[in-house]
Design a protein around this motif. Structure first.
Motif, mmCIF file in Angstrom:
data_model
loop_
_atom_site.group_PDB
_atom_site.id
_atom_site.type_symbol
_atom_site.label_atom_id
_atom_site.label_comp_id
_atom_site.label_asym_id
_atom_site.label_seq_id
_atom_site.Cartn_x
_atom_site.Cartn_y
_atom_site.Cartn_z
ATOM 1 N N TYR A 73 52.316 -107.763 22.957
ATOM 2 C CA TYR A 73 53.235 -106.790 22.367
ATOM 3 C C TYR A 73 54.129 -107.464 21.330
ATOM 4 C CZ TYR A 73 51.954 -103.800 26.323
ATOM 5 O OH TYR A 73 51.278 -103.057 27.249
ATOM 6 N N ILE A 74 54.556 -108.671 21.614
ATOM 7 C CA ILE A 74 55.382 -109.412 20.652
ATOM 8 C C ILE A 74 54.585 -109.698 19.389
ATOM 9 C CG2 ILE A 74 56.559 -111.613 20.249
ATOM 10 C CD1 ILE A 74 57.348 -111.533 23.256
ATOM 11 N N ASP A 75 53.312 -110.081 19.552
ATOM 12 C CA ASP A 75 52.456 -110.328 18.392
ATOM 13 C C ASP A 75 52.267 -109.071 17.545
ATOM 14 O OD1 ASP A 75 52.052 -113.014 18.773
ATOM 15 O OD2 ASP A 75 50.139 -112.768 19.832
ATOM 16 N N ASN A 76 52.186 -107.916 18.192
ATOM 17 C CA ASN A 76 51.947 -106.651 17.495
ATOM 18 C C ASN A 76 53.235 -105.950 17.078
ATOM 19 O OD1 ASN A 76 49.207 -107.049 17.881
ATOM 20 N ND2 ASN A 76 49.177 -105.899 19.788
ATOM 21 N N ASN A 77 54.357 -106.650 17.114
ATOM 22 C CA ASN A 77 55.666 -106.102 16.759
ATOM 23 C C ASN A 77 56.039 -104.888 17.601
ATOM 24 O OD1 ASN A 77 56.242 -108.034 14.787
ATOM 25 N ND2 ASN A 77 55.064 -106.906 13.261
ATOM 26 N N LYS A 78 55.672 -104.907 18.871
ATOM 27 C CA LYS A 78 56.055 -103.858 19.808
ATOM 28 C C LYS A 78 56.954 -104.413 20.912
ATOM 29 C CE LYS A 78 51.779 -101.240 19.270
ATOM 30 N NZ LYS A 78 50.596 -100.750 19.967
ATOM 31 N N ALA A 79 57.690 -105.476 20.570
ATOM 32 C CA ALA A 79 58.535 -106.125 21.576
ATOM 33 C C ALA A 79 59.640 -105.195 22.051
ATOM 34 C CB ALA A 79 59.129 -107.407 21.016
ATOM 35 N N PHE A 80 60.181 -104.404 21.138
ATOM 36 C CA PHE A 80 61.255 -103.478 21.500
ATOM 37 C C PHE A 80 60.670 -102.087 21.707
ATOM 38 C CE2 PHE A 80 63.441 -106.893 19.266
ATOM 39 C CZ PHE A 80 64.418 -107.196 20.196
ATOM 40 N N SER A 81 59.875 -101.971 22.762
ATOM 41 C CA SER A 81 59.270 -100.687 23.094
ATOM 42 C C SER A 81 59.304 -100.491 24.607
ATOM 43 C CB SER A 81 57.830 -100.627 22.576
ATOM 44 O OG SER A 81 57.035 -101.596 23.226
ATOM 45 N N GLN A 82 59.006 -99.289 25.005
ATOM 46 C CA GLN A 82 59.047 -98.966 26.429
ATOM 47 C C GLN A 82 57.946 -99.693 27.206
ATOM 48 O OE1 GLN A 82 61.634 -97.196 27.582
ATOM 49 N NE2 GLN A 82 60.930 -97.718 29.628
ATOM 50 N N VAL A 83 56.827 -100.004 26.554
ATOM 51 C CA VAL A 83 55.751 -100.718 27.255
ATOM 52 C C VAL A 83 56.195 -102.134 27.628
ATOM 53 C CG1 VAL A 83 53.817 -99.359 26.378
ATOM 54 C CG2 VAL A 83 54.667 -101.265 25.035
ATOM 55 N N SER A 84 57.045 -102.738 26.799
ATOM 56 C CA SER A 84 57.573 -104.063 27.136
ATOM 57 C C SER A 84 58.505 -103.980 28.333
ATOM 58 C CB SER A 84 58.324 -104.652 25.939
ATOM 59 O OG SER A 84 57.454 -104.857 24.869
ATOM 60 N N VAL A 85 59.315 -102.932 28.375
ATOM 61 C CA VAL A 85 60.200 -102.732 29.522
ATOM 62 C C VAL A 85 59.378 -102.529 30.795
ATOM 63 C CG1 VAL A 85 61.957 -101.212 30.515
ATOM 64 C CG2 VAL A 85 62.065 -101.815 28.103
ATOM 65 N N ASN A 86 58.301 -101.756 30.682
ATOM 66 C CA ASN A 86 57.431 -101.525 31.846
ATOM 67 C C ASN A 86 56.763 -102.810 32.311
ATOM 68 O OD1 ASN A 86 58.102 -98.825 31.810
ATOM 69 N ND2 ASN A 86 56.281 -98.217 30.663
ATOM 70 N N ALA A 87 56.366 -103.654 31.379
ATOM 71 C CA ALA A 87 55.754 -104.937 31.752
ATOM 72 C C ALA A 87 56.760 -105.814 32.490
ATOM 73 C CB ALA A 87 55.218 -105.648 30.517
ATOM 74 N N LEU A 88 57.994 -105.849 32.008
ATOM 75 C CA LEU A 88 59.026 -106.630 32.695
ATOM 76 C C LEU A 88 59.325 -106.059 34.076
ATOM 77 C CD1 LEU A 88 61.458 -107.413 29.778
ATOM 78 C CD2 LEU A 88 60.215 -109.067 31.167
ATOM 79 N N LYS A 89 59.293 -104.752 34.199
ATOM 80 C CA LYS A 89 59.530 -104.124 35.499
ATOM 81 C C LYS A 89 58.419 -104.506 36.486
ATOM 82 C CE LYS A 89 60.721 -99.845 35.345
ATOM 83 N NZ LYS A 89 60.697 -98.379 35.242
ATOM 84 N N LYS A 90 57.187 -104.528 36.012
ATOM 85 C CA LYS A 90 56.070 -104.911 36.888
ATOM 86 C C LYS A 90 56.162 -106.382 37.282
ATOM 87 C CE LYS A 90 53.043 -101.369 35.049
ATOM 88 N NZ LYS A 90 51.922 -101.083 34.150
#
Length: 160
Positions: A73-90
């Motif tokens: 996600y960081i590589d694809n410039n999606k670091a500040f997205s809800q999917v990143s938050v979900n990954a951290l939650k998991k």
């Protein structure tokens, strides 16, 4: 530069999985055998110990997969997205699960310390649950910070 650092971190994530796989293959059966020797009246404890250690490997590898996805996600410039938050939650939930599973094995470390007269063994048994809880707290803090940054970003997008 960013691709190089995430590549390094991706390699580090992959290399973190190798020692745990080696421990699961070589050390867990040996720990089960030692446990069976310590408690011969409870022969089934060997299987219980193996199940707990193998069960803790599942959330570990799932957390590594989530960390790998987070780096993508960081590589694809999606670091500040809800999917990143979900990954951290998991990742947080996986760390809590690992910690809880290893706390179940702590009485065996106590029995081993009593039998071998080595009280330091108990501290060795506390390393994994403590490290897992530190990772869980760190992931929770990052999750909250990232969620607040996403909220601020979306609030700014609405005002413009």
């Amino acid at each position: 530069m960013k691709k190089v650092t995430t590549l390094f971190l991706k390699i580090a994530v992959i290399l973190l999985g190798v020692p745990v796989l080696a421990l699961c293959i070589f050390l867990v059966p040996e720990i089960g055998n030692v446990t069976a020797e310590l408690l011969p009246e409870f022969a089934y404890i060997k299987y219980l110990v193996s199940i707990i250690f193998y069960a803790s490997a599942i959330p570990f590898y799932f957390a590594l997969y989530q960390a790998f996805k987070l780096l993508r996600y960081i590589d694809n410039n999606k670091a500040f997205s809800q999917v990143s938050v979900n990954a951290l939650k998991k990742i947080k939930y996986c760390a809590i699960t690992i910690s809880c599973l290893h706390v179940l094995v702590l009485p065996l470390f106590y029995l081993f310390a009593e039998k071998d007269d080595a009280p330091g063994v108990i501290f060795v048994g506390l390393v994994v649950p403590f490290a897992s809880m530190v990772i869980a707290v760190f992931a929770a803090v990052l999750q909250k910070l990232l969620q607040e940054a996403i909220d601020i970003k979306s609030e700014n997008d609405l005002t413009v």
